[in-house]
Design a protein around this motif. Structure first.
Motif, PDB file in Angstrom:
ATOM      1  N   SER A 156       0.629  10.277   5.228  1.00 43.74           N
ATOM      2  CA  SER A 156       1.752   9.348   5.087  1.00 43.74           C
ATOM      3  C   SER A 156       1.517   8.291   4.015  1.00 43.74           C
ATOM      4  N   GLY A 157       0.257   7.955   3.768  1.00 41.68           N
ATOM      5  CA  GLY A 157      -0.042   6.950   2.755  1.00 41.68           C
ATOM      6  C   GLY A 157       0.307   7.394   1.347  1.00 41.68           C
ATOM      7  N   TRP A 158       0.515   8.698   1.181  1.00 39.98           N
ATOM      8  CA  TRP A 158       0.825   9.240  -0.147  1.00 39.98           C
ATOM      9  C   TRP A 158       2.322   9.451  -0.354  1.00 39.98           C
ATOM     10  N   THR A 159       3.119   9.285   0.687  1.00 36.75           N
ATOM     11  CA  THR A 159       4.528   9.692   0.633  1.00 36.75           C
ATOM     12  C   THR A 159       5.283   9.080  -0.540  1.00 36.75           C
ATOM     13  N   ALA A 160       5.191   7.771  -0.699  1.00 32.08           N
ATOM     14  CA  ALA A 160       5.969   7.096  -1.740  1.00 32.08           C
ATOM     15  C   ALA A 160       5.560   7.577  -3.131  1.00 32.08           C
ATOM     16  N   MET A 161       4.263   7.659  -3.389  1.00 35.66           N
ATOM     17  CA  MET A 161       3.799   8.102  -4.701  1.00 35.66           C
ATOM     18  C   MET A 161       4.150   9.564  -4.932  1.00 35.66           C
ATOM     19  N   GLN A 162       4.000  10.370  -3.891  1.00 32.33           N
ATOM     20  CA  GLN A 162       4.331  11.791  -4.003  1.00 32.33           C
ATOM     21  C   GLN A 162       5.806  11.978  -4.345  1.00 32.33           C
TER      22      GLN A 162
END
Length: 208
Positions: A156-162
């Motif tokens: 979930s910590g990667w969602t925005a960047m992904q």
């Protein structure tokens, strides 16, 4: 369940048990000792190997930094990355990829990052490598491959960047709606202020 009424009966039972099973028990004990010793040796070997890899990595990266990107130092770091099938090999590949990206040599950056994917099982590191690889693939105009690579960015910590990079790939493919949806999903993930501003700017550019 058998009940033994006297101590002598209990002793006789134990004697018969060890007479019948003593050899197997002895073998089991010896194998257990060998396995424990082997595990300790392997653990000690692993610790020593990682310590040596750490020192070699530091030496190679220092040489590259001091040499300001000289071919010899780059070659030494490449050899280190190839010969260390561990997280230090991944760190070296990431540093090399950054160097090649700065030089606009996206093919070599792709090569380093692809190699790094086979050198670790750490989920966070794999997400980082896949994220950077997807951005490189966009630069190489490998848009469909970049979208597939982004599917391997987990957590979930990667969602925005992904989603930010996914939107970029979709926009490059001409899919404005898909890009807008991706940027909106990135915003919905409540990223930090800097990334929020970037995603809003990308959305505004779509509507302008």
């Amino acid at each position: 369940m058998e009940v033994y009424t006297t101590e002598n009966e209990q002793v006789d039972v134990l004697r018969r048990f060890f007479a019948e099973n003593g050899k197997a028990l002895a073998v089991g004990v010896v194998l257990g000792i060998i396995a424990l010793g082997g595990w300790r040796y392997w653990q000690s070997h692993q610790d020593k190997a990682m310590a040596e890899a750490s020192a070699s990595f530091q030496q190679a990266t220092n040489a590259m930094a001091a040499g300001d990107g000289k071919t010899q130092n780059i070659s030494e770091l490449e050899k280190f990355a190839q010969s260390n099938n561990n997280n230090y090999g991944v760190f070296a590949a990431l540093q090399l990829a950054d160097h090649f990206i700065d030089a606009k040599d996206f093919a070599n950056a792709d090569k380093q990052l692809t190699q790094a994917l086979s050198q670790t099982k750490d989920e966070n590191l794999l997400s980082l490598v896949n994220f950077r690889l997807a951005r490189v693939q966009i630069q190489e105009n490998q848009l469909d491959q970049a979208l597939k690579t982004l599917d391997n960015v987990k957590g979930s910590g990667w969602t925005a960047m992904q989603q930010s990079v996914r939107g970029d790939a979709l926009l490059a493919k001409g899919d404005t709606k898909g890009a807008s949806d991706a940027y909106s999903k990135g915003l919905a993930a409540n990223p930090d202020q800097t990334l929020q501003s970037l995603l809003r700017m990308k959305l505004n550019n779509l509507s302008s």
